[in-house]
Motif scaffolding. Structure first.
Motif, PDB file in Angstrom:
ATOM      1  N   ALA A 195       0.971  -1.255   0.009  1.00 12.83           N
ATOM      2  CA  ALA A 195       0.059   0.046   0.070  1.00 12.83           C
ATOM      3  C   ALA A 195       0.923   1.178   0.016  1.00 12.83           C
ATOM      4  O   ALA A 195       0.517   2.221  -0.601  1.00 12.83           O
ATOM      5  CB  ALA A 195      -0.925  -0.060   1.140  1.00 12.83           C
ATOM      6  N   PHE A 196       2.166   1.168   0.612  1.00 12.15           N
ATOM      7  CA  PHE A 196       2.908   2.331   0.671  1.00 12.15           C
ATOM      8  C   PHE A 196       3.580   2.646  -0.740  1.00 12.15           C
ATOM      9  O   PHE A 196       3.706   3.725  -1.098  1.00 12.15           O
ATOM     10  CB  PHE A 196       4.008   2.461   1.766  1.00 12.15           C
ATOM     11  CG  PHE A 196       3.477   2.412   2.996  1.00 12.15           C
ATOM     12  CD1 PHE A 196       4.057   3.491   3.661  1.00 12.15           C
ATOM     13  CD2 PHE A 196       2.717   1.310   3.685  1.00 12.15           C
ATOM     14  CE1 PHE A 196       3.482   3.765   5.169  1.00 12.15           C
ATOM     15  CE2 PHE A 196       2.530   1.608   5.196  1.00 12.15           C
ATOM     16  CZ  PHE A 196       3.019   2.708   5.819  1.00 12.15           C
ATOM     17  N   SER A 197       4.038   1.361  -1.435  1.00  7.62           N
ATOM     18  CA  SER A 197       4.470   1.647  -2.711  1.00  7.62           C
ATOM     19  C   SER A 197       3.360   2.288  -3.773  1.00  7.62           C
ATOM     20  O   SER A 197       3.414   3.008  -4.574  1.00  7.62           O
ATOM     21  CB  SER A 197       5.087   0.521  -3.289  1.00  7.62           C
ATOM     22  OG  SER A 197       4.084  -0.523  -3.526  1.00  7.62           O
ATOM     23  N   GLY A 198       2.087   1.725  -3.367  1.00  7.66           N
ATOM     24  CA  GLY A 198       0.843   2.467  -4.163  1.00  7.66           C
ATOM     25  C   GLY A 198       0.686   3.772  -3.744  1.00  7.66           C
ATOM     26  O   GLY A 198       0.547   4.519  -4.713  1.00  7.66           O
ATOM     27  N   ALA A 199       1.035   4.223  -2.650  1.00  5.88           N
ATOM     28  CA  ALA A 199       0.637   5.750  -2.163  1.00  5.88           C
ATOM     29  C   ALA A 199       1.976   6.503  -2.917  1.00  5.88           C
ATOM     30  O   ALA A 199       1.684   7.336  -3.439  1.00  5.88           O
ATOM     31  CB  ALA A 199       0.989   5.784  -0.732  1.00  5.88           C
ATOM     32  N   VAL A 200       3.051   6.005  -2.927  1.00  3.86           N
ATOM     33  CA  VAL A 200       4.183   6.681  -3.903  1.00  3.86           C
ATOM     34  C   VAL A 200       3.683   6.901  -5.259  1.00  3.86           C
ATOM     35  O   VAL A 200       3.729   8.144  -5.683  1.00  3.86           O
ATOM     36  CB  VAL A 200       5.563   5.901  -3.497  1.00  3.86           C
ATOM     37  CG1 VAL A 200       6.581   6.378  -4.586  1.00  3.86           C
ATOM     38  CG2 VAL A 200       5.857   6.158  -2.114  1.00  3.86           C
ATOM     39  N   ALA A 201       3.476   5.818  -5.876  1.00  2.00           N
ATOM     40  CA  ALA A 201       3.184   5.825  -7.317  1.00  2.00           C
ATOM     41  C   ALA A 201       1.957   6.718  -7.745  1.00  2.00           C
ATOM     42  O   ALA A 201       1.900   7.473  -8.384  1.00  2.00           O
ATOM     43  CB  ALA A 201       2.911   4.373  -7.859  1.00  2.00           C
ATOM     44  N   LEU A 202       0.842   6.563  -6.782  1.00  2.00           N
ATOM     45  CA  LEU A 202      -0.258   7.383  -7.081  1.00  2.00           C
ATOM     46  C   LEU A 202      -0.202   8.866  -6.817  1.00  2.00           C
ATOM     47  O   LEU A 202      -0.720   9.743  -7.469  1.00  2.00           O
ATOM     48  CB  LEU A 202      -1.422   6.786  -6.514  1.00  2.00           C
ATOM     49  CG  LEU A 202      -1.813   5.293  -6.810  1.00  2.00           C
ATOM     50  CD1 LEU A 202      -3.028   4.863  -5.978  1.00  2.00           C
ATOM     51  CD2 LEU A 202      -2.352   5.517  -8.145  1.00  2.00           C
TER      52      LEU A 202
END
Length: 427
Positions: free
Chosen positions: A129-136
């Motif tokens: 979810a954190f890598s999702g937060a960075v990418a988004l």
């Protein structure tokens, strides 16, 4: 192939100051079990084993009080007391800034210290979810686009992978082979669980393999996906993934006790994580494995309190624009997190929807040797729930089923309509 780091490597976290102790080397029994539980990725395990022995009793559990609170407290205490149950568990419910904390068992076997909201722990696949937060967040800044391909951003990766998009990586519809299941990777971890990997070369373990299916044609959870997401973010910005986490996630959401280590040591204080087996005492595996082999797929260390704040912002409107949140929450039915969360699961972009008998929350789960995690929030970000236990529940299907039922009870309490006078204290 990632090189072996010299024996002098001390495993210290890249984002925290050096510490004056080195944890004990894991016993050979854990080394043997580790790969069977896919400890190499510090994220997944689906294999069943015989139910393990119950953990020794810890301190008397306690919660905020009241009939509903007592039922939740019993559910958490029963989880700890169950065959194969974790030595410790902590759950946090937050609504409009008011917090309830439930805990059972102990933060460390042999002590009576209860788990605390600010204890550090491995969050395993919740790191996705954190890598999702960075990418988004980078999508919001137009540094990345959801239709960017591996071929455009990461041309050094195999040509057979080049059509895969960022959107498909975030939703696990890419078809990328899972590096953590490769024999070469598992052999290294079997030989030395604290081996220091070059995190940015983890996909080399499967570079000779084709896609498992045409991109976008079906769902298949893969640890490789989020490694590629982090590499895309680095390519787009020219900055390290760790620095992007600090700038785009930790800072905006005020996460003061969250980091992405490269070694095996945990910041103090921490929840000790355990491996258990029939007829043997729990074995402390908190610092048995290097986080470098999980990295953006499962290496983050956080606390129950920080996880609550993160999902309030990530599932809610605080971190992302409305347009990007709309894309994030385009859910694919049948896509479940690992392990499956409560209720019926569906996969979004770096986030999952959990539809329970009481309503819906958005979040993520994770498991690694010593820890199993569930963290979620309502769509408005005003209510959050975390449930953290100090053993890997996926090693025992009966325990996992009990854990999912417990998680659903906490979700139902979160979504209930009790008045604010019943809600704990302000953090």
């Amino acid at each position: 192939m990632p090189r072996r780091v010299p024996a002098a490597y001390d495993g210290r976290n890249s984002t925290s100051p050096a510490r004056g102790r080195t944890g004990p080397r894991p016993r050979r029994r854990f080394r043997t079990v580790a790969v069977g539980a896919v400890v190499a990725a510090a994220v997944l395990s689906g294999g069943a084993t015989t139910p393990v022995a119950a953990a020794p009793p810890g301190p008397v559990p306690y919660g905020p009080g009241g009939p509903g609170d007592q039922a939740l407290q019993r559910a958490l205490a029963d989880l700890v007391a169950a065959p194969g149950g974790p030595p410790g568990a902590i759950a946090i419910l937050t609504r409009d800034g008011l917090r309830q904390v439930y805990r059972a068992g102990t933060a460390e076997v042999g002590t009576r210290r209860p788990p605390q909201p600010d204890d550090h722990m491995r969050i395993a696949s919740v790191a996705k979810a954190f890598s999702g937060a960075v990418a988004l967040s980078l999508v919001d800044r137009q540094a990345l686009h959801l239709d960017d391909t591996i071929g455009r951003r990461l041309p050094r990766l195999p040509a057979a992978w080049h059509a895969v998009t960022l959107r498909q990586l975030l939703q696990h519809t890419s078809g990328l082979p899972d590096y953590s299941k490769s024999q070469a990777f598992q052999d290294i971890v079997r030989a030395d669980p604290r081996h220091h990997f070059d995190s940015r070369r983890l996909l080399d373990f499967v570079a000779g393999q084709p896609l498992g299916f045409p991109p976008g044609s079906r769902y298949a959870y893969s640890n490789s996906d989020n490694i590629a997401v982090a590499l895309m973010a680095e390519q787009a910005t020219g900055r390290s993934y760790e620095s992007l986490l600090r700038q785009l996630v930790y800072g905006p959401l005020d996460l003061k006790r969250t980091s992405l280590p490269q070694g095996y040591l945990l910041p103090r204080p921490f929840l000790h994580g355990y491996f258990t087996a029939p007829g043997e005492p729990p074995e402390d595996v908190s610092e048995a494995v290097s986080a470098s082999g999980a990295w953006a797929s499962g290496g983050i260390v956080s606390t129950p309190a920080d996880l609550s704040r993160f999902f309030g912002g990530y599932a809610g409107p605080e971190l992302l624009s409305p347009a990007t949140r709309h894309a994030q929450q385009d859910f694919l039915p049948g896509g479940s997190s690992e392990p499956a969360g409560p209720g019926v699961n569906a996969a979004g972009l770096g986030i999952f929807r959990y539809t329970t008998r009481c309503g819906t929350v958005l979040g993520h789960t994770g498991n690694t040797p010593g820890y199993t995690q569930f963290a979620a929030a309502t769509r408005d970000g005003r209510r959050t729930v975390t449930v953290s236990i100090t053993s890997q529940a996926t090693l025992d299907p009966a325990l996992l089923a009990r854990l999912r039922a417990t998680e659903e009870k906490f979700v139902c309490a979160l979504l209930g309509d009790r008045g604010p006078e019943d809600w704990g204290f302000r953090p």
